[in-house]
Design a protein around this motif. Structure first.
Motif, PDB file in Angstrom:
ATOM      1  N   LYS A 218       0.836  -1.205   0.000  1.00 14.56           N
ATOM      2  CA  LYS A 218       0.000   0.000   0.000  1.00 14.56           C
ATOM      3  C   LYS A 218       0.870   1.254   0.000  1.00 14.56           C
ATOM      4  CE  LYS A 218      -4.113  -1.813   2.305  1.00 14.56           C
ATOM      5  NZ  LYS A 218      -4.965  -1.720   3.505  1.00 14.56           N
ATOM      6  N   THR A 219       1.915   1.257   0.797  1.00 13.26           N
ATOM      7  CA  THR A 219       2.827   2.405   0.841  1.00 13.26           C
ATOM      8  C   THR A 219       3.506   2.608  -0.510  1.00 13.26           C
ATOM      9  OG1 THR A 219       3.220   2.067   3.204  1.00 13.26           O
ATOM     10  CG2 THR A 219       4.851   3.376   2.008  1.00 13.26           C
ATOM     11  N   VAL A 220       3.915   1.525  -1.146  1.00 11.14           N
ATOM     12  CA  VAL A 220       4.545   1.621  -2.463  1.00 11.14           C
ATOM     13  C   VAL A 220       3.574   2.217  -3.473  1.00 11.14           C
ATOM     14  CG1 VAL A 220       5.472   0.273  -4.401  1.00 11.14           C
ATOM     15  CG2 VAL A 220       6.203  -0.235  -2.060  1.00 11.14           C
ATOM     16  N   VAL A 221       2.363   1.681  -3.550  1.00 12.69           N
ATOM     17  CA  VAL A 221       1.371   2.166  -4.525  1.00 12.69           C
ATOM     18  C   VAL A 221       1.016   3.621  -4.257  1.00 12.69           C
ATOM     19  CG1 VAL A 221      -0.990   1.861  -5.395  1.00 12.69           C
ATOM     20  CG2 VAL A 221       0.453  -0.141  -4.967  1.00 12.69           C
ATOM     21  N   ALA A 222       0.901   4.002  -3.002  1.00 12.19           N
ATOM     22  CA  ALA A 222       0.546   5.371  -2.641  1.00 12.19           C
ATOM     23  C   ALA A 222       1.693   6.352  -2.915  1.00 12.19           C
ATOM     24  CB  ALA A 222       0.149   5.444  -1.173  1.00 12.19           C
TER      25      ALA A 222
ATOM     26  N   ASP B 250      -7.903   5.570   0.482  1.00 13.29           N
ATOM     27  CA  ASP B 250      -8.029   6.716  -0.415  1.00 13.29           C
ATOM     28  C   ASP B 250      -6.663   7.200  -0.919  1.00 13.29           C
ATOM     29  OD1 ASP B 250      -9.200   8.768  -1.838  1.00 13.29           O
ATOM     30  OD2 ASP B 250      -9.220  10.133  -0.130  1.00 13.29           O
ATOM     31  N   PHE B 251      -6.164   6.548  -1.975  1.00 12.97           N
ATOM     32  CA  PHE B 251      -4.965   7.037  -2.668  1.00 12.97           C
ATOM     33  C   PHE B 251      -5.017   6.550  -4.113  1.00 12.97           C
ATOM     34  CE2 PHE B 251      -3.726   3.214  -0.285  1.00 12.97           C
ATOM     35  CZ  PHE B 251      -3.161   2.409  -1.261  1.00 12.97           C
ATOM     36  N   SER B 252      -4.275   7.241  -4.950  1.00 13.28           N
ATOM     37  CA  SER B 252      -4.315   6.961  -6.380  1.00 13.28           C
ATOM     38  C   SER B 252      -3.300   5.880  -6.760  1.00 13.28           C
ATOM     39  CB  SER B 252      -4.021   8.243  -7.159  1.00 13.28           C
ATOM     40  OG  SER B 252      -2.695   8.681  -6.881  1.00 13.28           O
ATOM     41  N   THR B 253      -3.408   5.441  -8.010  1.00 13.35           N
ATOM     42  CA  THR B 253      -2.460   4.478  -8.579  1.00 13.35           C
ATOM     43  C   THR B 253      -1.895   5.067  -9.858  1.00 13.35           C
ATOM     44  OG1 THR B 253      -3.813   2.654  -7.734  1.00 13.35           O
ATOM     45  CG2 THR B 253      -2.139   2.099  -9.367  1.00 13.35           C
ATOM     46  N   HIS B 254      -0.587   4.950 -10.030  1.00  9.12           N
ATOM     47  CA  HIS B 254       0.104   5.449 -11.220  1.00  9.12           C
ATOM     48  C   HIS B 254       0.950   4.315 -11.786  1.00  9.12           C
ATOM     49  CE1 HIS B 254       3.548   8.277 -12.784  1.00  9.12           C
ATOM     50  NE2 HIS B 254       2.932   7.642 -13.772  1.00  9.12           N
ATOM     51  N   TYR B 255       0.683   3.973 -13.045  1.00  9.24           N
ATOM     52  CA  TYR B 255       1.458   2.946 -13.742  1.00  9.24           C
ATOM     53  C   TYR B 255       2.234   3.561 -14.892  1.00  9.24           C
ATOM     54  CZ  TYR B 255      -1.064  -1.072 -11.730  1.00  9.24           C
ATOM     55  OH  TYR B 255      -1.586  -2.031 -10.898  1.00  9.24           O
ATOM     56  N   VAL B 256       3.456   3.112 -15.074  1.00  5.38           N
ATOM     57  CA  VAL B 256       4.189   3.294 -16.315  1.00  5.38           C
ATOM     58  C   VAL B 256       4.092   1.945 -17.004  1.00  5.38           C
ATOM     59  CG1 VAL B 256       6.422   3.756 -17.384  1.00  5.38           C
ATOM     60  CG2 VAL B 256       5.715   5.033 -15.331  1.00  5.38           C
ATOM     61  N   VAL B 257       3.403   1.924 -18.141  1.00  7.72           N
ATOM     62  CA  VAL B 257       3.040   0.674 -18.793  1.00  7.72           C
ATOM     63  C   VAL B 257       3.811   0.513 -20.095  1.00  7.72           C
ATOM     64  CG1 VAL B 257       1.136  -0.689 -19.725  1.00  7.72           C
ATOM     65  CG2 VAL B 257       0.717   0.908 -17.849  1.00  7.72           C
ATOM     66  N   LEU B 258       4.344  -0.673 -20.297  1.00  6.89           N
ATOM     67  CA  LEU B 258       4.999  -1.026 -21.550  1.00  6.89           C
ATOM     68  C   LEU B 258       4.012  -1.871 -22.345  1.00  6.89           C
ATOM     69  CD1 LEU B 258       8.443  -1.991 -19.997  1.00  6.89           C
ATOM     70  CD2 LEU B 258       7.703   0.233 -20.889  1.00  6.89           C
TER      71      LEU B 258
END
Length: 150
Positions: A8-12, A96-104
């Motif tokens: 959770k900490t990593v994703v946040a 309540d936190f967002s998710t950010h992906y860098v997608v290949l």
């Protein structure tokens, strides 16, 4: 696998790196799955998943093709579409936190029996034409984005 509180900490706190699989059959239709989980829950989406720490992209690709599609393929059998950014206001948990992906994004051709696909990430699968998926309100925008540049 990280403990849930650490993850959770990593994703946040950081972007995640993932591989999306844009799978076409011999009729040029695109495989989409109806997502079970957040983010993008309830939308049709391409298969894919996260790259693990210390995992080479070639190995992540092979693992994801196996886990998501029940098939085998090497990364050099796919066409690299480029990097994409996926931003979500939600995440895999109820916090309540967002998710950010860098997608290949990688495109490959596989003829897959939809009945043989796993159900842990997607509750249903179907083949879409590009026109169908672009016109559908049930296909997530991040999936549609793969077809504006092809």
């Amino acid at each position: 696998m990280l403990p849930i509180t650490t993850f959770k900490t990593v994703v946040a706190s950081t972007p995640l790196i993932s591989i999306d699989l844009i799978v076409r059959n011999n009729q040029k239709q695109v495989l989409l799955g109806l997502r079970n989980n957040q983010p993008a829950q309830g939308y049709w989406f391409v298969p894919g998943g996260r790259v693990r720490k210390d995992e080479r992209l070639e190995n992540a690709f092979r693992r994801l093709v196996s886990a998501e599609l029940g098939s085998e393929s090497e990364i050099n059998n796919a066409r690299f579409l480029g990097p994409y950014q996926h931003f979500y206001t939600d995440n895999f948990s109820d916090e309540d936190f967002s998710t950010h992906y860098v997608v290949l994004g990688y495109e490959l051709t596989l003829n897959i029996n939809l009945n043989d696909l796993p159900s842990d990430q997607h509750q249903d699968y179907r083949w879409f034409t590009v026109d169908e998926l672009l016109a559908s309100d049930q296909v997530h925008q991040h999936t549609k984005d793969y077809f504006f540049e092809l």
